[in-house]
Motif scaffolding. Structure first.
Motif, PDB file in Angstrom:
ATOM      1  N   VAL A  20      30.313  34.705 -65.108  1.00 26.10           N
ATOM      2  CA  VAL A  20      31.681  34.436 -65.559  1.00 26.10           C
ATOM      3  C   VAL A  20      31.730  34.472 -67.086  1.00 26.10           C
ATOM      4  O   VAL A  20      32.658  35.038 -67.681  1.00 26.10           O
ATOM      5  CB  VAL A  20      32.194  33.088 -65.012  1.00 26.10           C
ATOM      6  CG1 VAL A  20      33.620  32.820 -65.488  1.00 26.10           C
ATOM      7  CG2 VAL A  20      32.132  33.059 -63.490  1.00 26.10           C
ATOM      8  N   ASN A  21      30.709  33.896 -67.723  1.00 21.18           N
ATOM      9  CA  ASN A  21      30.652  33.911 -69.186  1.00 21.18           C
ATOM     10  C   ASN A  21      30.597  35.342 -69.716  1.00 21.18           C
ATOM     11  O   ASN A  21      31.223  35.660 -70.733  1.00 21.18           O
ATOM     12  CB  ASN A  21      29.458  33.105 -69.675  1.00 21.18           C
ATOM     13  CG  ASN A  21      29.498  32.876 -71.157  1.00 21.18           C
ATOM     14  OD1 ASN A  21      30.559  32.654 -71.734  1.00 21.18           O
ATOM     15  ND2 ASN A  21      28.348  32.931 -71.791  1.00 21.18           N
ATOM     16  N   ALA A  22      29.891  36.209 -69.029  1.00 20.82           N
ATOM     17  CA  ALA A  22      29.832  37.614 -69.440  1.00 20.82           C
ATOM     18  C   ALA A  22      31.219  38.252 -69.379  1.00 20.82           C
ATOM     19  O   ALA A  22      31.588  39.029 -70.265  1.00 20.82           O
ATOM     20  CB  ALA A  22      28.851  38.381 -68.562  1.00 20.82           C
ATOM     21  N   ASP A  23      31.990  37.910 -68.354  1.00 18.09           N
ATOM     22  CA  ASP A  23      33.362  38.428 -68.263  1.00 18.09           C
ATOM     23  C   ASP A  23      34.235  37.894 -69.394  1.00 18.09           C
ATOM     24  O   ASP A  23      35.065  38.615 -69.947  1.00 18.09           O
ATOM     25  CB  ASP A  23      33.989  38.068 -66.915  1.00 18.09           C
ATOM     26  CG  ASP A  23      33.507  38.942 -65.784  1.00 18.09           C
ATOM     27  OD1 ASP A  23      32.769  39.921 -66.043  1.00 18.09           O
ATOM     28  OD2 ASP A  23      33.870  38.657 -64.622  1.00 18.09           O
ATOM     29  N   ILE A  24      34.054  36.623 -69.731  1.00 17.12           N
ATOM     30  CA  ILE A  24      34.818  36.027 -70.838  1.00 17.12           C
ATOM     31  C   ILE A  24      34.475  36.727 -72.142  1.00 17.12           C
ATOM     32  O   ILE A  24      35.363  37.118 -72.913  1.00 17.12           O
ATOM     33  CB  ILE A  24      34.551  34.507 -70.937  1.00 17.12           C
ATOM     34  CG1 ILE A  24      35.147  33.788 -69.717  1.00 17.12           C
ATOM     35  CG2 ILE A  24      35.116  33.940 -72.238  1.00 17.12           C
ATOM     36  CD1 ILE A  24      34.728  32.335 -69.582  1.00 17.12           C
TER      37      ILE A  24
END
Length: 62
Positions: A20-24
């Motif tokens: 999810v952090n990578a998407d952010i």
């Protein structure tokens, strides 16, 4: 009366906080730090998903 906030997410497997952090990070990178209204909405969804994933990881670790 309790208020509820509808989400566009469907129930399912929780992604890892790292994913999810990578998407952010990709969202911020793609927009050069200037979010449109649609990007801001997506960012808020991702923040909720990230918090849920961190919570799930903590519960699993316990």
């Amino acid at each position: 009366m309790a208020s509820t906030t509808p989400t566009s997410r469907t129930p399912g497997p929780v992604r890892s906080p790292a994913l999810v952090n990578a998407d952010i990070r990709a969202l911020w990178s793609r927009t050069d730090g200037a979010l449109s209204a649609a990007d801001e909405a997506r960012y808020q969804e991702l923040l909720v998903e990230w918090a849920e994933s961190v919570r799930a990881a903590l519960v699993k670790a316990a």
